[in-house]
Write an enzyme that holds these catalytic residues in place. Structure first.
Site, PDB file in Angstrom:
ATOM      1  N   HIS A 107     -15.485   4.305 -13.905  1.00 43.03           N
ATOM      2  CA  HIS A 107     -15.830   2.888 -13.760  1.00 43.03           C
ATOM      3  C   HIS A 107     -16.771   2.663 -12.572  1.00 43.03           C
ATOM      4  O   HIS A 107     -17.737   1.903 -12.673  1.00 43.03           O
ATOM      5  CB  HIS A 107     -14.557   2.058 -13.595  1.00 43.03           C
ATOM      6  CG  HIS A 107     -14.825   0.602 -13.474  1.00 43.03           C
ATOM      7  ND1 HIS A 107     -15.267  -0.168 -14.539  1.00 43.03           N
ATOM      8  CD2 HIS A 107     -14.776  -0.231 -12.408  1.00 43.03           C
ATOM      9  CE1 HIS A 107     -15.448  -1.408 -14.119  1.00 43.03           C
ATOM     10  NE2 HIS A 107     -15.159  -1.467 -12.841  1.00 43.03           N
ATOM     11  N   CYS A 166     -31.082  14.364 -27.240  1.00 41.02           N
ATOM     12  CA  CYS A 166     -30.398  13.224 -26.624  1.00 41.02           C
ATOM     13  C   CYS A 166     -29.293  13.645 -25.667  1.00 41.02           C
ATOM     14  O   CYS A 166     -28.528  12.812 -25.196  1.00 41.02           O
ATOM     15  CB  CYS A 166     -29.846  12.287 -27.690  1.00 41.02           C
ATOM     16  SG  CYS A 166     -28.727  13.087 -28.858  1.00 41.02           S
ATOM     17  N   ASP A 174     -23.058  19.489 -26.232  1.00 41.56           N
ATOM     18  CA  ASP A 174     -22.138  20.224 -27.114  1.00 41.56           C
ATOM     19  C   ASP A 174     -22.730  21.553 -27.569  1.00 41.56           C
ATOM     20  O   ASP A 174     -22.004  22.542 -27.720  1.00 41.56           O
ATOM     21  CB  ASP A 174     -21.755  19.371 -28.327  1.00 41.56           C
ATOM     22  CG  ASP A 174     -20.559  18.464 -28.034  1.00 41.56           C
ATOM     23  OD1 ASP A 174     -19.951  18.623 -26.962  1.00 41.56           O
ATOM     24  OD2 ASP A 174     -20.242  17.602 -28.867  1.00 41.56           O
TER      25      ASP A 174
END
Length: 576
Positions: free
Chosen positions: A189, A502, A455
């Site tokens: 956050h 990306c 990934d």
């Protein structure tokens, strides 16, 4: 010198304000049968008071930020209003004869522990949110006053173990120069808030709260990952000069944000932004994004108790299409499952979630979810230049199955006379070695590729980057990963298709020239990185970077890859 994880770039200096979290000591407390009703009532009153406070904080947050931040509190309120959550606590009080605060502590800790054990960094960081809700709820059950953080009078650098959503919502952020925390990562956050406010931040320092005191003079350099406590006058003078230079360079970069990424010898590539919410579009425009290279739709499915309807999804995609005014938007279908466990979807617990039932595997099995999302995208395609992208592909069979489902939905919309772009482009994420190896076959089936370098690196190297014991092995510029990337780019170009990227590598300054030389057609990254990457490309020559790429791809180790790139950059800098 102290360092951590770079969360938001910038340079600042000033006095420290240390926020110490109060630790509530909630001990086991047995209650009599006669007290059960009173304890349940105590919990319900505390819960209702907490909901009212969160609603007020949400309203304040909407004034300070945009909906993307206030939505956090919507999720908090939804958890407190969730029947299952409430019933678990009430059942503990009734069945085990324990106090309302102890029952609440047990359930909050269960929720937080579940999130902490996930591999997904974003969801792991949401454990802090759960603890924040729990802390507030417990204080309200026990009638403990909650301190007001809105009275900061002078500019300060905020130092905390971690900053919770409710703390940042109450702080007078006009007086905050920057953030430093013990905990947190790129998606915590504090990091999200710092980036949205464009304030310097370093998180994950492990022990800054033990080293700094209130009113210490702090230098926070989140360009070079350096924190200095009570520096010398000479250091302060140096950082002032550095800050001045940084602000000047940043201003020039912003001024040139709308220039295209074209090399000196006229080779053009497209530079886009990765977004998770509608509100992220403002930053994408601000920093000169030419397209949206990745819209992560899974955030539409999170922080709620039910699936988003086709209509809700349609309205979201339509808004994004209209906001981007005919610029390309790649909408990735939901990438959830395994480590991103969404309770209402009943995803089973798995031994190895990264190799489990996730992303397109769920969509193919749960076609009602796939159909609702694809129909919403198709309908929204009448309002802008949308493209569809499927994640986690490993085979041609999967692509053909998905194309077949898409064609069925096109025919349905055609019969219903609902407008859509019949020629909408369809692409896939290349994020598994399987898809990279058969890229020459997959290129015949789709319109484009987008490489998910995070990934792809993790699967190729068999490394969990969230595991501290082996995270040093995670390296997207290792020769094996680079070889697969080149293979994918070549396969697409051979049949007249294009390849983008990306993952984090797309916004890595050191990797830019290499990827450009390898033939990457589109770079998509976090918005604030765009002006710098565009500048690097504009100052390069395509012929030279192609030679660099050829040389790099011959290197057998990462050190040799790194040295080759550094030598090229140093020679280029001397020749400027």
């Amino acid at each position: 010198m102290i360092s951590g994880i770079l969360a938001s770039p910038g340079i600042t200096f000033g006095k420290a304000l240390l926020l110490k979290n109060e630790i509530l000591s909630i001990n086991y407390k047995k209650i009599s049968n006669q007290d059960i009703h009173q304890e349940v009532k105590k919990f319900i009153n505390g819960k209702n008071k907490t909901i009212c406070q969160l609603q007020e904080i949400k309203n304040k947050t909407q004034q300070k930020f945009e909906n993307t931040q206030s939505n956090i509190f919507e999720g908090h309120i939804m958890l407190l209003e969730d029947d299952e959550f409430q019933q678990k606590i009430i059942s503990l009080i009734q069945d085990r004869n324990i106090s309302s605060e102890y029952a609440t502590k047990i359930i909050i800790e269960e929720h937080a522990k579940t999130l902490e054990q996930l591999n997904d960094e974003y969801l792991k960081n949401r454990a802090i949110d759960i603890q924040d809700i729990g802390n507030r709820l417990l204080k309200n059950i026990l009638n403990i006053d909650i301190k007001d953080l809105n009275n900061i009078k002078n500019p300060v650098i905020l130092i905390a173990r971690d900053l919770t959503p409710s703390e940042t919502a109450q702080i007078n952020l006009k007086k905050v120069l920057g953030f430093i925390t013990d905990l947190g990562g790129q998606t915590s956050h504090t990091s999200i808030i710092a980036r949205s406010l464009e304030l310097p931040a370093i998180v994950g320092t492990k022990n800054i709260t033990e080293k700094a005191k209130n009113d210490d003079f702090i230098i926070l350099d989140s360009i070079n990952n350096k924190i200095s406590i009570n520096p010398s006058l000479e250091e302060i003078h140096r950082i002032k000069q550095k800050k001045k230079k940084y602000e000047s360079e940043k201003k020039l970069l912003i001024e040139s944000k709308n220039l295209y990424a074209i090399t000196k010898d006229k080779h053009k590539v497209e530079i886009g932004a990765n977004i998770s919410t509608i509100q992220d579009i403002n930053n994408a425009k601000k920093y000169g994004a030419e397209c949206i290279g990745l819209y992560r739709t899974e955030f539409l499915f999170m922080n709620r108790n039910y699936l988003p309807s086709e209509e809700e999804q349609f309205n979201t995609y339509k808004t994004i299409a209209e906001e981007m005014k005919n610029k390309s938007i790649i909408i990735r279908t939901m990438d959830v499952g395994g480590d991103k466990n969404i309770s209402y979807m009943n995803i089973p617990k798995e031994e190895n979630p990264f190799l489990g039932w996730r992303a397109i595997r769920i969509a193919i099995d749960r076609k009602e979810i796939l159909h609702a999302q694809l129909k919403a995208i198709l309908r929204a395609s009448a309002f802008g230049k949308l493209r569809i992208m499927f994640p986690m592909i490993i085979s041609v069979e999967e692509v053909r199955t998905l194309q077949y489902e898409l064609e069925k939905l096109k025919q349905l919309l055609h019969h219903q006379k609902i407008p859509f772009n019949a020629k909408i482009e369809v692409g896939i994420m290349i994020e598994t070695p399987a898809s990279a190896i058969i890229a020459h076959h997959l290129a015949q089936e789709v319109d484009f590729f987008s490489i998910g370098s995070n990934d792809l690196t993790q699967y190729t190297l068999a490394v969990d980057r969230g595991n501290d014991l082996i995270s040093h092995l995670y390296n997207p510029m290792s020769p094996s990963v680079l070889s697969l990337i080149q293979q994918v780019i070549n396969a697409s170009h051979k049949v007249g298709k294009w390849t983008g990227m990306c993952g984090e590598l797309a916004g890595d300054e050191k990797a830019t020239l290499l990827l450009l030389g390898m033939g990457l057609d589109e770079f998509s990254m976090s918005a604030a990185t765009i002006p710098k990457i565009k500048k690097i490309i504009r100052e390069s020559t395509f012929l030279d970077v192609k030679k660099l790429a050829k040389k790099v791809l011959l290197q057998p180790t990462y050190n040799e890859v790194n040295n080759t790139i550094n030598t090229f950059i140093n020679i280029n800098n001397k020749n400027k």
